[in-house]
Design a protein around this motif. Structure first.
Motif, PDB file in Angstrom:
ATOM      1  N   TRP A   1      20.260 -14.279  -0.658  1.00 36.77           N
ATOM      2  CA  TRP A   1      18.937 -14.822  -0.952  1.00 36.77           C
ATOM      3  C   TRP A   1      17.849 -14.202  -0.061  1.00 36.77           C
ATOM      4  N   LEU A   2      18.214 -13.200   0.723  1.00 36.77           N
ATOM      5  CA  LEU A   2      17.249 -12.408   1.483  1.00 36.77           C
ATOM      6  C   LEU A   2      17.308 -10.972   0.967  1.00 36.77           C
ATOM      7  N   PRO A   3      16.798 -10.739  -0.240  1.00 33.58           N
ATOM      8  CA  PRO A   3      16.981  -9.431  -0.879  1.00 33.58           C
ATOM      9  C   PRO A   3      16.074  -8.359  -0.297  1.00 33.58           C
ATOM     10  N   GLN A   4      16.332  -7.140  -0.696  1.00 35.01           N
ATOM     11  CA  GLN A   4      15.466  -6.024  -0.368  1.00 35.01           C
ATOM     12  C   GLN A   4      14.327  -5.926  -1.373  1.00 35.01           C
ATOM     13  N   GLY A   5      13.238  -5.324  -0.932  1.00 37.77           N
ATOM     14  CA  GLY A   5      12.137  -5.042  -1.840  1.00 37.77           C
ATOM     15  C   GLY A   5      11.446  -6.284  -2.350  1.00 37.77           C
ATOM     16  N   VAL A   6      10.918  -7.145  -1.435  1.00 33.94           N
ATOM     17  CA  VAL A   6      10.267  -8.392  -1.828  1.00 33.94           C
ATOM     18  C   VAL A   6       8.758  -8.253  -1.682  1.00 33.94           C
ATOM     19  N   PHE A   7       8.035  -8.403  -2.793  1.00 32.09           N
ATOM     20  CA  PHE A   7       6.580  -8.401  -2.773  1.00 32.09           C
ATOM     21  C   PHE A   7       6.022  -9.700  -2.204  1.00 32.09           C
ATOM     22  N   ASP A   8       6.571 -10.824  -2.644  1.00 28.88           N
ATOM     23  CA  ASP A   8       6.041 -12.124  -2.216  1.00 28.88           C
ATOM     24  C   ASP A   8       7.127 -13.171  -2.381  1.00 28.88           C
ATOM     25  N   VAL A   9       6.944 -14.303  -1.699  1.00 31.45           N
ATOM     26  CA  VAL A   9       7.883 -15.421  -1.770  1.00 31.45           C
ATOM     27  C   VAL A   9       7.082 -16.706  -1.760  1.00 31.45           C
ATOM     28  N   GLU A  10       7.568 -17.700  -2.458  1.00 29.15           N
ATOM     29  CA  GLU A  10       6.948 -19.015  -2.457  1.00 29.15           C
ATOM     30  C   GLU A  10       8.032 -20.064  -2.220  1.00 29.15           C
ATOM     31  N   ALA A  11       7.842 -20.877  -1.176  1.00 26.27           N
ATOM     32  CA  ALA A  11       8.721 -22.013  -0.919  1.00 26.27           C
ATOM     33  C   ALA A  11       8.147 -23.212  -1.670  1.00 26.27           C
ATOM     34  N   MET A  12       8.895 -23.751  -2.620  1.00 30.49           N
ATOM     35  CA  MET A  12       8.356 -24.769  -3.514  1.00 30.49           C
ATOM     36  C   MET A  12       9.478 -25.681  -3.994  1.00 30.49           C
ATOM     37  N   TYR A  13       9.099 -26.868  -4.451  1.00 31.32           N
ATOM     38  CA  TYR A  13      10.076 -27.810  -4.992  1.00 31.32           C
ATOM     39  C   TYR A  13      10.256 -27.525  -6.477  1.00 31.32           C
ATOM     40  N   ILE A  14      11.412 -27.014  -6.829  1.00 33.32           N
ATOM     41  CA  ILE A  14      11.692 -26.699  -8.225  1.00 33.32           C
ATOM     42  C   ILE A  14      12.526 -27.799  -8.875  1.00 33.32           C
ATOM     43  N   ASN A  15      13.606 -28.225  -8.212  1.00 33.69           N
ATOM     44  CA  ASN A  15      14.460 -29.256  -8.813  1.00 33.69           C
ATOM     45  C   ASN A  15      14.222 -30.649  -8.236  1.00 33.69           C
ATOM     46  N   ASN A  16      13.170 -30.788  -7.404  1.00 27.32           N
ATOM     47  CA  ASN A  16      12.712 -32.090  -6.908  1.00 27.32           C
ATOM     48  C   ASN A  16      13.767 -32.871  -6.147  1.00 27.32           C
TER      49      ASN A  16
ATOM     50  N   ASP B   1       0.813  -1.211   0.000  1.00 29.68           N
ATOM     51  CA  ASP B   1       0.000   0.000   0.000  1.00 29.68           C
ATOM     52  C   ASP B   1       0.846   1.260   0.000  1.00 29.68           C
ATOM     53  N   ILE B   2       2.075   1.150   0.474  1.00 28.86           N
ATOM     54  CA  ILE B   2       2.923   2.323   0.636  1.00 28.86           C
ATOM     55  C   ILE B   2       4.255   2.060  -0.050  1.00 28.86           C
ATOM     56  N   SER B   3       4.668   2.943  -0.941  1.00 25.41           N
ATOM     57  CA  SER B   3       5.859   2.707  -1.742  1.00 25.41           C
ATOM     58  C   SER B   3       7.098   2.594  -0.868  1.00 25.41           C
ATOM     59  N   GLY B   4       8.057   1.828  -1.370  1.00 21.34           N
ATOM     60  CA  GLY B   4       9.320   1.634  -0.673  1.00 21.34           C
ATOM     61  C   GLY B   4       9.817   0.210  -0.828  1.00 21.34           C
ATOM     62  N   CYS B   5      11.031   0.082  -1.348  1.00 29.02           N
ATOM     63  CA  CYS B   5      11.625  -1.235  -1.572  1.00 29.02           C
ATOM     64  C   CYS B   5      12.993  -1.343  -0.886  1.00 29.02           C
ATOM     65  N   ASN B   6      13.160  -0.615   0.211  1.00 25.03           N
ATOM     66  CA  ASN B   6      14.476  -0.554   0.844  1.00 25.03           C
ATOM     67  C   ASN B   6      14.592  -1.398   2.099  1.00 25.03           C
ATOM     68  N   ARG B   7      13.501  -2.110   2.471  1.00 31.45           N
ATOM     69  CA  ARG B   7      13.601  -3.018   3.607  1.00 31.45           C
ATOM     70  C   ARG B   7      14.055  -4.393   3.101  1.00 31.45           C
ATOM     71  N   ARG B   8      14.154  -5.375   3.977  1.00 32.13           N
ATOM     72  CA  ARG B   8      14.714  -6.670   3.589  1.00 32.13           C
ATOM     73  C   ARG B   8      13.829  -7.813   4.078  1.00 32.13           C
ATOM     74  N   MET B   9      13.691  -8.851   3.241  1.00 32.90           N
ATOM     75  CA  MET B   9      12.948 -10.043   3.611  1.00 32.90           C
ATOM     76  C   MET B   9      13.600 -10.733   4.806  1.00 32.90           C
ATOM     77  N   VAL B  10      12.763 -11.410   5.604  1.00 28.78           N
ATOM     78  CA  VAL B  10      13.227 -12.078   6.812  1.00 28.78           C
ATOM     79  C   VAL B  10      12.804 -13.540   6.772  1.00 28.78           C
ATOM     80  N   VAL B  11      13.665 -14.423   7.267  1.00 31.03           N
ATOM     81  CA  VAL B  11      13.273 -15.802   7.522  1.00 31.03           C
ATOM     82  C   VAL B  11      13.457 -16.062   9.006  1.00 31.03           C
ATOM     83  N   LEU B  12      12.438 -16.644   9.629  1.00 30.34           N
ATOM     84  CA  LEU B  12      12.455 -16.940  11.056  1.00 30.34           C
ATOM     85  C   LEU B  12      12.533 -18.453  11.246  1.00 30.34           C
TER      86      LEU B  12
END
Length: 463
Positions: free
Chosen positions: A406-421, A373-384
């Protein structure tokens, strides 16, 4: 300071006894053996095939969902897209088919209706008609109507036919005034075995909508008949989930109102609340279970007790809520735990997902940083990281806010998925500057802790 959101803005196994020893090795200071708790390598260049503008340098707002849409055993991905932040402007969506570990844009041939510029904020996969094939529901805003893209299944020769949307099908009601929907929750609230839908709306001229599935994938608006005006009211509805929170066998609704709910108890401006199903698909009571400054939520059984907990992305400090059981009235009670030592979860955040990234049987939590809702891509994704023992789970930021590639700034969404099986969850990360594919580096140190057949992931496509 309270966030002022623009109206119509668009957002968007048991514990392992070896864990203390493993942690000691993982965080050893010797450069020769030091490694992160989990690690990923950037393989975007070899695993993403698409025009750059909808792939590696896609700068639009993006929302992700994954699932095996063509039943070939590989996990595919769909992206809903629009202009970033509080800006009207549709963009076409993208269907990525997993072809032997290479994510390939097949929208034009297998989902041509998704090339329409539909201004989508959210997207889900669920089987609406009971034919065992995952269909797509999109959540449109700025007065556009939501859509259901039906999975056509295979032809007689076993070739998958893709997705089709036909306005004449009238699977969803037409909303007037046009909706400003932000999200949709899905699950069976009536007991007929088919998923129903609950849309949250940014504009209180329309309010939230409960759509009931007739069993064949056609939906009717039964909001007024099944819940009170208060339950359907959202000043700024951002998030919803349909799930059973009090363990009575009937799916309830967890909804989030980021800027007030219309008629909450005094002093409850923003809230996450549960609407309780009475067993007939009608909702008779609402509990305001979190009343700080919530923006997004994500449920999961964090401590393995069979009760649903949930994570809250808060405009101040994020928290997780542990379900401690029911009160005398049968309503779920929660212990609210605020995070500490995680500087990147102390401000405006975005979407969140839960998945067992290290395969220790405990759900971990991924929190994106872009408040759509509010512009800004300067924060960083977090994994807990979920901490053992699971029965007394806690969450910490193992990197304490320090950056990782692999924890970049400016993340709209993330999906944890099996890509290479390889049985390790990989990450598709949708940023302000493009999509990135990070492949998990298998952690041999955890090998003895695996349970046969366990993947530990929380599926977002199970009704």
């Amino acid at each position: 300071m309270k966030k002022i959101r623009p109206l119509c803005a668009l957002r968007p196994p048991p514990p392992q006894l070896w864990l203390p020893l493993a942690a000691a090795v993982l965080f050893a200071v010797s450069p020769a053996i030091a490694q992160d708790w989990i690690e990923y390598t950037d393989e975007t260049g070899s695993r993403l095939v698409a025009d750059a503008g909808v792939g590696a340098v896609d700068a639009e707002e993006k929302d992700l969902i994954s699932g095996d849409v063509d039943k070939d055993g590989d996990i595919d991905l769909l992206i809903a897209r629009k202009r970033p932040f509080s800006t009207m402007g549709g963009r076409r969506n993208v269907l990525f088919i997993n072809e032997n570990g290479v994510m390939t844009d097949r929208t034009s041939t297998l989902a041509p209706d998704m090339l329409d510029a539909t201004d989508d904020r959210d997207i889900i996969l669920t089987d609406v008609d009971g034919d065992s094939w995952l269909d797509v529901v999109t959540v449109t805003t700025f007065s556009n109507q939501p859509r259901i893209y039906m999975n056509l299944g295979n032809d007689a020769g076993g070739t998958w036919l893709g997705f089709d949307w036909n306005a004449a099908d009238n699977r969803l009601p037409t909303f007037n005034p046009g909706p400003k929907f932000c999200s949709v929750g899905f699950g069976d609230v009536t007991g007929n075995g088919r998923p129903d839908l609950f849309f949250t709306d940014y504009d209180n001229n329309l309010e939230d909508k409960l759509l009931i599935n007739d069993g064949n994938g056609f939906f009717s608006d039964e909001t007024a008949a099944r819940m009170t005006l208060s339950m359907a009211s959202s000043t700024f509805g951002t998030d919803a989930h349909i799930a059973d929170f009090n363990g009575d066998g009937f799916n309830d609704i967890l909804k989030n109102d980021a800027s007030g709910s219309g008629v909450p108890p005094p002093g409850f401006d923003s809230n996450a609340r549960i609407l309780y199903n009475d067993g007939t698909g009608n909702f008779v009571f609402e509990d305001f279970v979190y009343t700080a400054s919530p923006y997004m939520t994500e449920p999961g059984d964090f401590n393995g007790d069979g009760r649903l907990d949930f994570y809250v992305v808060d405009d101040g400090q994020d928290s997780y809520l542990l379900n401690t059981g029911n009160d005398a009235s049968g309503h779920a009670q929660f212990n609210i735990v605020g995070l500490t030592g995680s500087p990147n979860t102390t401000g405006f955040g975005g979407n969140t997902k839960v998945a067992d990234l290290d395969r220790d049987g405990i759900l971990d939590i991924l929190v994106t940083d872009v408040d759509t809702d509010i512009s800004g891509c300067n924060r960083r994704m977090v994994v807990l990281q979920g901490q053992a023992p699971r029965s007394n789970v806690s969450y910490l930021d193992p990197f304490n806010g320090s950056p990782r590639s692999w924890l970049p700034q400016g993340v709209f969404d993330v999906e944890a998925m099996y890509i290479n099986n390889d049985e390790w969850l990989d990450l598709w990360i949708a940023t302000c500057t493009g999509s990135k594919i990070f492949i998990a580096v298998p952690q041999d140190i955890f090998a003895d802790g695996f349970e046969s057949g366990d993947t530990g992931s929380w599926s977002s496509v199970t009704p």
